[in-house]
Design an enzyme around this catalytic site. Sequence first.
Site, short mmCIF file in Angstrom:
data_model
loop_
_atom_site.label_atom_id
_atom_site.label_comp_id
_atom_site.label_asym_id
_atom_site.label_seq_id
_atom_site.Cartn_x
_atom_site.Cartn_y
_atom_site.Cartn_z
N ASN A 46 1.02 -1.35 0.10
CA ASN A 46 -0.31 0.12 0.50
C ASN A 46 1.00 1.11 0.31
O ASN A 46 1.65 1.64 -0.41
CB ASN A 46 -1.27 -0.25 1.09
CG ASN A 46 -0.03 -0.19 2.48
OD1 ASN A 46 0.19 0.68 2.80
ND2 ASN A 46 0.38 -1.07 3.60
N LYS A 53 8.80 -17.52 -10.36
CA LYS A 53 8.16 -16.40 -11.35
C LYS A 53 7.11 -17.29 -12.30
O LYS A 53 6.78 -18.23 -12.96
CB LYS A 53 9.27 -15.69 -12.06
CG LYS A 53 8.30 -14.84 -12.91
CD LYS A 53 8.68 -14.16 -13.99
CE LYS A 53 8.22 -13.04 -15.28
NZ LYS A 53 8.93 -12.92 -16.13
N LYS A 96 -11.23 -3.59 18.96
CA LYS A 96 -9.54 -3.88 19.11
C LYS A 96 -8.86 -3.76 20.69
O LYS A 96 -8.00 -3.89 20.55
CB LYS A 96 -8.78 -3.26 18.23
CG LYS A 96 -8.85 -3.50 16.80
CD LYS A 96 -8.88 -3.39 15.51
CE LYS A 96 -8.96 -3.30 13.96
NZ LYS A 96 -7.94 -3.51 12.83
O1 PMT Z 1 3.11 6.15 6.38
P1 PMT Z 1 2.34 7.01 6.10
O2 PMT Z 1 2.32 7.59 4.41
O3 PMT Z 1 3.29 8.30 7.11
O4 PMT Z 1 1.00 7.76 6.19
C1 PMT Z 1 0.22 7.30 7.20
C2 PMT Z 1 -0.82 6.27 7.63
C3 PMT Z 1 -2.36 7.14 6.82
C4 PMT Z 1 -1.28 5.11 7.47
C5 PMT Z 1 -1.28 6.67 8.78
O5 PMT Z 1 -1.78 7.74 9.34
C6 PMT Z 1 -2.70 5.02 9.17
O6 PMT Z 1 -3.78 5.98 8.89
N1 PMT Z 1 -2.26 4.17 9.38
C7 PMT Z 1 -3.27 3.06 9.78
C8 PMT Z 1 -3.67 2.40 8.06
C9 PMT Z 1 -4.32 1.07 8.94
O7 PMT Z 1 -4.25 -0.30 8.87
O8 PMT Z 1 -5.78 1.31 8.57
P2 PMT Z 1 -6.63 0.31 9.21
O9 PMT Z 1 -8.01 0.96 9.47
O10 PMT Z 1 -6.89 -0.70 7.54
O11 PMT Z 1 -6.18 -0.48 10.47
C10 PMT Z 1 -6.57 0.19 12.31
C11 PMT Z 1 -5.73 0.11 13.00
O12 PMT Z 1 -5.21 -2.23 12.77
C12 PMT Z 1 -3.94 0.13 12.83
O13 PMT Z 1 -3.79 1.07 13.85
C13 PMT Z 1 -3.37 -1.13 11.73
O14 PMT Z 1 -2.29 -0.65 12.06
C14 PMT Z 1 -4.80 -1.98 12.56
N2 PMT Z 1 -3.81 -3.40 11.90
C15 PMT Z 1 -5.30 -3.19 10.70
C16 PMT Z 1 -5.31 -4.47 10.14
C17 PMT Z 1 -4.38 -5.55 10.06
N3 PMT Z 1 -3.96 -6.96 9.81
N4 PMT Z 1 -3.31 -5.11 11.82
C18 PMT Z 1 -4.06 -4.18 12.70
O15 PMT Z 1 -3.22 -4.33 13.06
#
Ligand code: PMT
Length: 395
Positions: free
Chosen positions: A207, A286, A338
């Site tokens: 991503n 591949k 969470k």
């Molecule tokens: O890295 P940058 O370019 O500075 O961008 C910052 C950011 C947009 C990445 C950051 O501000 C942000 O929003 N990070 C969380 C991104 C994300 O995965 O969001 P989510 O809404 O999908 O996940 C929610 C939370 O669960 C997050 O804390 C994530 O780390 C966590 N998660 C999600 C999926 C997963 N399988 N395991 C997790 O722990």
Amino acid sequence: MKKCVVMGVTGGIAAYKALDIINALRKKDINVEVILTENACEFVTPLSFEVLSNNVVITDTFKREKSWEVEHIALAKKADLFLIAPATANIIGKAAHGIADDMLSTTIMAARCPTVFAPAMNTFMYENPILQENITFLKNKGYYFIEPDSGRLACGDMGTGKLQKVEVIVEEVLRLLESNKDLEGKNILITAGPTVEKIDPMRYITNHSSGKMGYAIAEAAARRGANVKLVSGPTHLQSPYKAERINIESALEMYEVVHEHFEWADIIIKAAAVADYRPLKVSEEKMKKSDEDLYLALTRNPDILQSVGNKKGNKILVGFAAETNNLQQYAKEKIRRKNLDFIVANNINEKGAGFKADTNIAMIIDKDGNQTQYPLMSKVKLAHTILDHVKWIMR
Ligand code: PMT
């Protein structure tokens, strides 16, 4: 008493922007003393700096315009903060190697206050491994760096190397002038960056996360005295000052590392953008194309944050929510599911927010439903705001 910032200006096309920095600092009632290198004087005139700083500008060691104060030691002692902006590869190299052959480099050597470099140069120079090693060396010695901005450079090249925006530099200077060690002794585990999920030896799913948000939190926490472990997906960023960085690639690797360090942590902040799915099978060879459409089977990755939330105990747990719609609703669901203390919700479609930018726009929502919307601000400032919330919970 007024704070004093000593500002070193080196020779580069961005030298004129130093005038705006002085202007902004003086508006905050900060006294600014200026040292111009010989090369800087090729780009700007000392007179402009004298008018704006309202101080005699020092141009080299042997011109004694202001006899009682031109000594570099006196200036170094007077400084509450030393800012070098723009900082060329030359001054960074001199500082890293202890070279003190003019007024600016001798004053840097003598300074005991926080010293901040805001580099500006051609992108190839900035990416040169020698310069990057010098930056890492200085960071490890406690010097601060304000990462340059990206865009079209004066030479016409595109890339990283533009002097960071004046408001970002000023904000960082103000923050450092007021900084304290309020997280001394706390163990903070932070995740940052993207995960990379392999399809075959050539291809992967990932991503847009640059890691900037998580790295800003790690740097801010370390500066405030915390012991920091940063679990990082692949990024191009330098390791933050004093943080122990643990590199991972996939969500499964991040899961392992986070749980390995779970007991150690008092506070866990998950800023990483973790892939929710990975290819069901990773091809060892591949994958060959054919004329048919290709359907890739994906399987769920574990939700790392949720798994940590399930056994959280007294630890403080902070999550992020990256959404494009229904921000508050989804963020609140995530707090509950969470088991978070609070969540930092950002709408990644908003200009200046989310992935890659140096800024973000966030809403902090806590488990009791209290919410605060923050305006556009640098990720550094938001990092401190998040840590202020953590402090508030710990009170
Ligand atoms: O890295 P940058 O370019 O500075 O961008 C910052 C950011 C947009 C990445 C950051 O501000 C942000 O929003 N990070 C969380 C991104 C994300 O995965 O969001 P989510 O809404 O999908 O996940 C929610 C939370 O669960 C997050 O804390 C994530 O780390 C966590 N998660 C999600 C999926 C997963 N399988 N395991 C997790 O722990």
